[in-house]
Design a protein around this motif. Structure first.
Motif, mmCIF file in Angstrom:
data_model
loop_
_atom_site.group_PDB
_atom_site.id
_atom_site.type_symbol
_atom_site.label_atom_id
_atom_site.label_comp_id
_atom_site.label_asym_id
_atom_site.label_seq_id
_atom_site.Cartn_x
_atom_site.Cartn_y
_atom_site.Cartn_z
ATOM 1 N N LEU A 1 0.816 -1.308 0.013
ATOM 2 C CA LEU A 1 0.009 0.275 0.008
ATOM 3 C C LEU A 1 0.809 1.082 -0.026
ATOM 4 N N ALA A 2 0.710 2.114 -0.980
ATOM 5 C CA ALA A 2 1.534 3.331 -0.735
ATOM 6 C C ALA A 2 0.516 4.375 -0.859
ATOM 7 N N LEU A 3 1.163 5.416 -0.064
ATOM 8 C CA LEU A 3 0.171 6.780 0.225
ATOM 9 C C LEU A 3 1.192 7.845 0.099
ATOM 10 N N PHE A 4 0.582 8.909 -0.781
ATOM 11 C CA PHE A 4 1.526 10.069 -1.127
ATOM 12 C C PHE A 4 0.765 11.294 -0.528
ATOM 13 N N ALA A 5 1.608 12.120 0.293
ATOM 14 C CA ALA A 5 0.982 13.112 0.931
ATOM 15 C C ALA A 5 1.861 14.352 0.611
ATOM 16 N N VAL A 6 1.452 15.579 0.324
ATOM 17 C CA VAL A 6 1.925 16.776 0.229
ATOM 18 C C VAL A 6 1.713 17.981 1.543
ATOM 19 N N ASN A 7 2.742 18.499 1.738
ATOM 20 C CA ASN A 7 2.580 19.449 2.686
ATOM 21 C C ASN A 7 2.908 20.560 2.150
ATOM 22 N N ARG A 8 2.033 21.373 1.720
ATOM 23 C CA ARG A 8 2.313 22.856 0.978
ATOM 24 C C ARG A 8 2.608 23.905 2.228
ATOM 25 N N ALA A 9 2.311 23.852 3.318
ATOM 26 C CA ALA A 9 2.566 24.560 4.486
ATOM 27 C C ALA A 9 4.078 24.820 4.830
ATOM 28 N N GLU A 10 4.279 26.032 5.240
ATOM 29 C CA GLU A 10 5.853 26.229 5.542
ATOM 30 C C GLU A 10 6.355 26.028 6.982
ATOM 31 N N ARG A 11 5.305 25.198 7.517
ATOM 32 C CA ARG A 11 5.815 24.684 8.836
ATOM 33 C C ARG A 11 5.328 23.074 8.859
ATOM 34 N N PRO A 12 5.897 22.265 9.747
ATOM 35 C CA PRO A 12 5.795 20.909 9.641
ATOM 36 C C PRO A 12 4.059 20.576 10.000
ATOM 37 N N LEU A 13 3.875 19.436 9.495
ATOM 38 C CA LEU A 13 2.389 19.050 9.784
ATOM 39 C C LEU A 13 2.547 17.438 10.389
ATOM 40 N N HIS A 14 1.287 17.163 10.981
ATOM 41 C CA HIS A 14 1.350 15.657 11.254
ATOM 42 C C HIS A 14 0.203 14.996 10.328
ATOM 43 N N LEU A 15 0.339 13.994 9.637
ATOM 44 C CA LEU A 15 -0.748 13.021 9.035
ATOM 45 C C LEU A 15 -0.986 12.034 9.704
ATOM 46 N N ARG A 16 -2.420 11.936 10.309
ATOM 47 C CA ARG A 16 -3.011 10.673 10.915
ATOM 48 C C ARG A 16 -3.383 9.703 9.867
ATOM 49 N N VAL A 17 -2.932 8.492 9.989
ATOM 50 C CA VAL A 17 -3.528 7.374 9.107
ATOM 51 C C VAL A 17 -4.210 6.433 9.833
ATOM 52 N N ASP A 18 -5.580 6.137 9.639
ATOM 53 C CA ASP A 18 -6.295 4.911 10.388
ATOM 54 C C ASP A 18 -6.165 3.737 9.423
ATOM 55 N N LEU A 19 -5.502 2.568 10.231
ATOM 56 C CA LEU A 19 -5.199 1.330 9.430
ATOM 57 C C LEU A 19 -5.914 0.444 10.108
ATOM 58 N N ARG A 20 -6.803 0.577 10.829
ATOM 59 C CA ARG A 20 -7.499 -0.535 11.771
ATOM 60 C C ARG A 20 -8.221 -1.740 10.737
ATOM 61 N N THR A 21 -8.715 -1.147 9.550
ATOM 62 C CA THR A 21 -9.013 -2.187 8.496
ATOM 63 C C THR A 21 -8.046 -2.982 7.832
ATOM 64 N N LEU A 22 -6.736 -2.666 8.046
ATOM 65 C CA LEU A 22 -5.529 -3.390 7.410
ATOM 66 C C LEU A 22 -4.678 -3.489 8.781
ATOM 67 N N PRO A 23 -5.206 -4.496 9.663
ATOM 68 C CA PRO A 23 -4.545 -4.759 11.042
ATOM 69 C C PRO A 23 -2.855 -5.317 10.860
ATOM 70 N N ARG A 24 -2.676 -5.937 9.788
ATOM 71 C CA ARG A 24 -1.198 -6.330 9.728
ATOM 72 C C ARG A 24 -0.244 -5.487 9.092
ATOM 73 N N HIS A 25 -0.630 -4.146 8.532
ATOM 74 C CA HIS A 25 0.159 -3.236 7.944
ATOM 75 C C HIS A 25 0.886 -2.476 8.806
ATOM 76 N N ARG A 26 2.345 -2.370 8.347
ATOM 77 C CA ARG A 26 3.029 -1.636 9.069
ATOM 78 C C ARG A 26 3.870 -0.394 7.901
ATOM 79 N N LEU A 27 3.973 0.692 8.543
ATOM 80 C CA LEU A 27 4.783 1.831 7.880
ATOM 81 C C LEU A 27 6.503 1.401 7.691
ATOM 82 N N THR A 28 6.916 0.997 6.422
ATOM 83 C CA THR A 28 8.220 0.572 6.248
ATOM 84 C C THR A 28 9.072 1.447 5.784
ATOM 85 N N ASP A 29 8.489 2.520 5.126
ATOM 86 C CA ASP A 29 9.450 3.459 4.101
ATOM 87 C C ASP A 29 8.785 4.661 4.209
ATOM 88 N N HIS A 30 9.335 5.880 4.614
ATOM 89 C CA HIS A 30 8.802 7.148 4.482
ATOM 90 C C HIS A 30 10.196 8.053 3.833
#
Length: 85
Positions: A1-30
């Motif tokens: 599963l790949a997810l692409f996110a753009v932050n256009r703000a001039e400050r850091p932001l936090h992206l919250r991802v809900d994976l409860r329907t995909l219980p075995r998935h882990r974030l392996t690359d950023h």
């Protein structure tokens, strides 16, 4: 599963991802694509690496949710995988 996110703000932001329907998935690359400090920067023959991909430490999935920090003015690729049995 790949997810692409753009932050256009001039400050850091936090992206919250809900994976409860995909219980075995882990974030392996950023991977983030960003410039030094100038959001309008671009690569030139004299400075070919001014804008470049950077590997960041993947966030941990906790309770089926993950919060991913997105650097200011950045494009981000997140790769989620499942462990092999």
């Amino acid at each position: 599963l790949a997810l692409f996110a753009v932050n256009r703000a001039e400050r850091p932001l936090h992206l919250r991802v809900d994976l409860r329907t995909l219980p075995r998935h882990r974030l392996t690359d950023h991977i983030t694509l960003r410039a030094d400090r100038d959001p309008r920067a671009f690569n030139t023959p004299e400075a070919p690496d001014r804008v470049r991909p950077v590997h960041l430490t993947p966030s941990t999935v906790d309770g089926g949710r993950v919060t991913v920090p997105l650097p200011a003015t950045s494009c981000n690729a997140l790769r989620f995988t499942t462990p092999t049995p």
